[in-house]
Design a protein around this motif. Structure first.
Motif, PDB file in Angstrom:
ATOM      1  N   MET A  55       0.820  -1.212   0.000  1.00 24.19           N
ATOM      2  CA  MET A  55       0.000   0.000   0.000  1.00 24.19           C
ATOM      3  C   MET A  55       0.854   1.261   0.000  1.00 24.19           C
ATOM      4  O   MET A  55       0.464   2.283  -0.578  1.00 24.19           O
ATOM      5  CB  MET A  55      -0.937  -0.002   1.208  1.00 24.19           C
ATOM      6  N   ARG A  56       2.016   1.201   0.634  1.00 25.69           N
ATOM      7  CA  ARG A  56       2.916   2.366   0.692  1.00 25.69           C
ATOM      8  C   ARG A  56       3.359   2.769  -0.705  1.00 25.69           C
ATOM      9  O   ARG A  56       3.627   3.947  -0.975  1.00 25.69           O
ATOM     10  CB  ARG A  56       4.124   2.009   1.555  1.00 25.69           C
ATOM     11  N   GLY A  57       3.446   1.804  -1.612  1.00 27.02           N
ATOM     12  CA  GLY A  57       3.867   2.094  -2.973  1.00 27.02           C
ATOM     13  C   GLY A  57       2.728   2.461  -3.904  1.00 27.02           C
ATOM     14  O   GLY A  57       2.959   2.700  -5.090  1.00 27.02           O
ATOM     15  N   GLN A  58       1.510   2.494  -3.378  1.00 33.86           N
ATOM     16  CA  GLN A  58       0.347   2.843  -4.190  1.00 33.86           C
ATOM     17  C   GLN A  58      -0.102   4.263  -3.887  1.00 33.86           C
ATOM     18  O   GLN A  58      -0.194   4.647  -2.721  1.00 33.86           O
ATOM     19  CB  GLN A  58      -0.820   1.881  -3.876  1.00 33.86           C
ATOM     20  N   GLU A  59      -0.403   5.023  -4.905  1.00 28.58           N
ATOM     21  CA  GLU A  59      -0.871   6.394  -4.686  1.00 28.58           C
ATOM     22  C   GLU A  59      -2.151   6.414  -3.863  1.00 28.58           C
ATOM     23  O   GLU A  59      -2.379   7.320  -3.050  1.00 28.58           O
ATOM     24  CB  GLU A  59      -1.111   7.075  -6.039  1.00 28.58           C
ATOM     25  N   SER A  60      -2.984   5.377  -4.041  1.00 28.78           N
ATOM     26  CA  SER A  60      -4.266   5.329  -3.341  1.00 28.78           C
ATOM     27  C   SER A  60      -4.160   4.788  -1.925  1.00 28.78           C
ATOM     28  O   SER A  60      -5.148   4.773  -1.181  1.00 28.78           O
ATOM     29  CB  SER A  60      -5.253   4.451  -4.128  1.00 28.78           C
ATOM     30  N   GLY A  61      -2.980   4.315  -1.529  1.00 25.31           N
ATOM     31  CA  GLY A  61      -2.823   3.761  -0.189  1.00 25.31           C
ATOM     32  C   GLY A  61      -3.661   2.517  -0.006  1.00 25.31           C
ATOM     33  O   GLY A  61      -3.725   1.662  -0.892  1.00 25.31           O
ATOM     34  N   GLY A  62      -4.323   2.406   1.145  1.00 23.62           N
ATOM     35  CA  GLY A  62      -5.165   1.247   1.383  1.00 23.62           C
ATOM     36  C   GLY A  62      -5.627   1.170   2.819  1.00 23.62           C
ATOM     37  O   GLY A  62      -5.258   1.996   3.663  1.00 23.62           O
ATOM     38  N   SER A  63      -6.452   0.164   3.098  1.00 23.85           N
ATOM     39  CA  SER A  63      -7.017  -0.034   4.436  1.00 23.85           C
ATOM     40  C   SER A  63      -6.710  -1.448   4.926  1.00 23.85           C
ATOM     41  O   SER A  63      -6.897  -2.420   4.192  1.00 23.85           O
ATOM     42  CB  SER A  63      -8.540   0.164   4.409  1.00 23.85           C
ATOM     43  N   ILE A  64      -6.260  -1.534   6.174  1.00 21.30           N
ATOM     44  CA  ILE A  64      -5.981  -2.811   6.824  1.00 21.30           C
ATOM     45  C   ILE A  64      -6.933  -2.960   8.000  1.00 21.30           C
ATOM     46  O   ILE A  64      -7.103  -2.026   8.789  1.00 21.30           O
ATOM     47  CB  ILE A  64      -4.520  -2.868   7.307  1.00 21.30           C
ATOM     48  N   VAL A  65      -7.553  -4.126   8.116  1.00 23.30           N
ATOM     49  CA  VAL A  65      -8.468  -4.390   9.226  1.00 23.30           C
ATOM     50  C   VAL A  65      -8.137  -5.763   9.816  1.00 23.30           C
ATOM     51  O   VAL A  65      -7.916  -6.722   9.080  1.00 23.30           O
ATOM     52  CB  VAL A  65      -9.945  -4.354   8.781  1.00 23.30           C
ATOM     53  N   LEU A  66      -8.109  -5.853  11.137  1.00 23.56           N
ATOM     54  CA  LEU A  66      -7.746  -7.086  11.822  1.00 23.56           C
ATOM     55  C   LEU A  66      -8.914  -7.620  12.637  1.00 23.56           C
ATOM     56  O   LEU A  66      -9.644  -6.853  13.268  1.00 23.56           O
ATOM     57  CB  LEU A  66      -6.559  -6.841  12.757  1.00 23.56           C
ATOM     58  N   THR A  67      -9.076  -8.932  12.639  1.00 22.84           N
ATOM     59  CA  THR A  67     -10.067  -9.565  13.499  1.00 22.84           C
ATOM     60  C   THR A  67      -9.434  -9.855  14.849  1.00 22.84           C
ATOM     61  O   THR A  67      -8.564 -10.715  14.965  1.00 22.84           O
ATOM     62  CB  THR A  67     -10.586 -10.878  12.882  1.00 22.84           C
ATOM     63  N   SER A  68      -9.850  -9.117  15.851  1.00 25.48           N
ATOM     64  CA  SER A  68      -9.413  -9.376  17.223  1.00 25.48           C
ATOM     65  C   SER A  68     -10.491 -10.213  17.898  1.00 25.48           C
ATOM     66  O   SER A  68     -11.023 -11.143  17.306  1.00 25.48           O
ATOM     67  CB  SER A  68      -9.170  -8.049  17.949  1.00 25.48           C
ATOM     68  N   SER A  69     -10.856  -9.893  19.108  1.00 19.12           N
ATOM     69  CA  SER A  69     -11.846 -10.674  19.847  1.00 19.12           C
ATOM     70  C   SER A  69     -12.275  -9.900  21.084  1.00 19.12           C
ATOM     71  O   SER A  69     -11.512  -9.069  21.609  1.00 19.12           O
ATOM     72  CB  SER A  69     -11.247 -12.018  20.271  1.00 19.12           C
ATOM     73  N   THR A  70     -13.478 -10.178  21.559  1.00 17.69           N
ATOM     74  CA  THR A  70     -13.911  -9.613  22.830  1.00 17.69           C
ATOM     75  C   THR A  70     -12.956 -10.005  23.943  1.00 17.69           C
ATOM     76  O   THR A  70     -12.782  -9.277  24.921  1.00 17.69           O
ATOM     77  CB  THR A  70     -15.333 -10.095  23.173  1.00 17.69           C
ATOM     78  N   THR A  71     -12.294 -11.176  23.795  1.00 17.40           N
ATOM     79  CA  THR A  71     -11.345 -11.609  24.822  1.00 17.40           C
ATOM     80  C   THR A  71     -10.140 -10.676  24.942  1.00 17.40           C
ATOM     81  O   THR A  71      -9.394 -10.757  25.919  1.00 17.40           O
ATOM     82  CB  THR A  71     -10.845 -13.043  24.556  1.00 17.40           C
ATOM     83  N   ALA A  72      -9.950  -9.791  23.982  1.00 18.16           N
ATOM     84  CA  ALA A  72      -8.887  -8.792  24.094  1.00 18.16           C
ATOM     85  C   ALA A  72      -9.191  -7.796  25.200  1.00 18.16           C
ATOM     86  O   ALA A  72      -8.279  -7.227  25.814  1.00 18.16           O
ATOM     87  CB  ALA A  72      -8.712  -8.053  22.764  1.00 18.16           C
ATOM     88  N   TYR A  73     -10.469  -7.576  25.459  1.00 14.29           N
ATOM     89  CA  TYR A  73     -10.908  -6.634  26.484  1.00 14.29           C
ATOM     90  C   TYR A  73     -11.413  -7.349  27.737  1.00 14.29           C
ATOM     91  O   TYR A  73     -11.253  -6.850  28.853  1.00 14.29           O
ATOM     92  CB  TYR A  73     -12.030  -5.748  25.935  1.00 14.29           C
ATOM     93  N   LEU A  74     -12.046  -8.493  27.542  1.00 13.48           N
ATOM     94  CA  LEU A  74     -12.576  -9.308  28.637  1.00 13.48           C
ATOM     95  C   LEU A  74     -12.004 -10.718  28.498  1.00 13.48           C
ATOM     96  O   LEU A  74     -12.642 -11.603  27.941  1.00 13.48           O
ATOM     97  CB  LEU A  74     -14.107  -9.344  28.586  1.00 13.48           C
ATOM     98  N   PRO A  75     -10.780 -10.937  28.973  1.00 12.27           N
ATOM     99  CA  PRO A  75     -10.092 -12.212  28.735  1.00 12.27           C
ATOM    100  C   PRO A  75     -10.883 -13.412  29.250  1.00 12.27           C
ATOM    101  O   PRO A  75     -11.529 -13.345  30.295  1.00 12.27           O
ATOM    102  CB  PRO A  75      -8.773 -12.050  29.496  1.00 12.27           C
ATOM    103  N   GLU A  76     -10.814 -14.490  28.496  1.00 10.39           N
ATOM    104  CA  GLU A  76     -11.486 -15.738  28.841  1.00 10.39           C
ATOM    105  C   GLU A  76     -10.485 -16.667  29.516  1.00 10.39           C
ATOM    106  O   GLU A  76      -9.428 -16.972  28.938  1.00 10.39           O
ATOM    107  CB  GLU A  76     -12.060 -16.377  27.571  1.00 10.39           C
TER     108      GLU A  76
END
Length: 316
Positions: free
Chosen positions: A150-171
């Motif tokens: 994306m750094r080499g593209q004029e339009s850039g881009g979007s990155i999205v990651l799948t985390s989890s509720t356990t990141a905030y409320l650990p199981e």
């Protein structure tokens, strides 16, 4: 925490856009792929397993990829950019696995402190953590490669990651999994001040219980029978695609030498985490940032912000 309304109409026409989805053959990843295809994106599915045959078409290409393997991941990006000659507008790091053995149980297993016992351990193979290799290390490498493209593209881009509720409320049953998902949230937080300077955004989604192969059916059935909400893969997929395509009128928070945005500001959705639960959506990072002084301490926060200003060496 702010409630969001996200519908199919919230997603723009993605004709001419290319998306890459790891773990796109089932569950949340497959739901995400379906949302992207329904909005006319070109999609590459990176997974160790084949997706359903009916999902493959001229706009959906499967590349067998183990994201825990650097060579496999590099080969996938090579195929996308040089063989298919596609830019990468959207990169969704969704692949994930649960831990296969109970870390807490292993921690609490009594151990003799006799020299012979330590000698036996010394000659055993070190413990392995598959979910660290996939959820964290593999996703770190995926973000790096996507951002470099994306750094080499004029339009850039979007990155999205799948985390989890356990990141905030650990199981408690999956401590290592919870740790990896919390790490992804902090990765988003750490990169959100810098990536937009290079026309790249990074955000995440933290699902609660979701229908997928990774979550045992008895668990989701028990939750549903108790009247508790369970999301579908497509519902979470909608949040992931929204995060890659939405705009925002303000930052989650300013960092270092950032100047406050003006009323005319409009930028890519960035640095935010959407919590999905049942059929609802909530953005959680802005409220956490707003209340930081309450739980971190106003004086401590002021000191930390001064440190950020002094050490802010970002180059746009």
């Amino acid at each position: 925490m702010s409630s969001l309304i996200i519908t199919e109409d919230s997603i723009p026409d993605l004709a001419g856009k290319t998306a890459v989805v790891t773990g796109g053959s089932s569950g949340i990843g497959l739901g995400t792929v379906q949302v992207l295809l329904d909005h006319n994106a070109r999609v590459f599915i990176l997974d160790v397993s084949l997706p359903p045959s009916d999902i493959l078409s001229k706009k959906a290409t499967y590349i067998q990829t183990d994201i825990a393997s650097w060579p496999s991941l590099v080969q996938a990006f090579t195929t996308i950019t040089t063989v298919h000659k596609c830019a990468i507008d959207i990169a969704i790091g969704n692949a994930g696995v649960f831990e296969t053995e109970s870390y807490a149980t292993q921690c609490l297993a009594p151990l003799s402190i006799e020299p012979s016992a330590w000698s036996t351990l010394e000659h055993m193979d070190a413990p392995t953590y598959g979910c660290v290799e996939v959820n964290l290390k593999g996703t770190l490498n995926f973000v790096m490669l996507a951002a470099r493209v994306m750094r080499g593209q004029e339009s850039g881009g979007s990155i999205v990651l799948t985390s989890s509720t356990t990141a905030y409320l650990p199981e408690q049953t999956v401590p290592v999994y919870s740790a990896t998902k919390a790490a992804l949230v902090n990765l988003v937080r750490a990169l959100r001040p810098t990536f937009p300077l290079h026309n790249i955004s990074i955000s995440g989604v933290a699902p609660s219980a979701t229908l997928s192969a990774m979550v045992p059916q008895e668990i989701t059935s028990a939750l549903s029978s108790s009247g508790l909400p369970v999301s579908t893969g497509r519902h979470v997929g909608l949040a992931l695609v929204y995060s890659a395509t939405a705009m925002q009128r303000q930052r989650v928070e300013n960092y270092g030498k950032d100047e406050p945005v003006t009323e005319q500001y409009e930028g890519r959705w960035n640095g935010r985490i959407i919590h999905t639960i049942g059929d609802t959506f909530w953005e959680v990072e802005e409220k956490l940032a707003e209340t930081k002084g309450q739980w971190w301490g106003e004086a401590n926060l002021a000191f930390a912000k001064k440190q950020q200003i002094v050490t802010d060496a970002r180059i746009g």
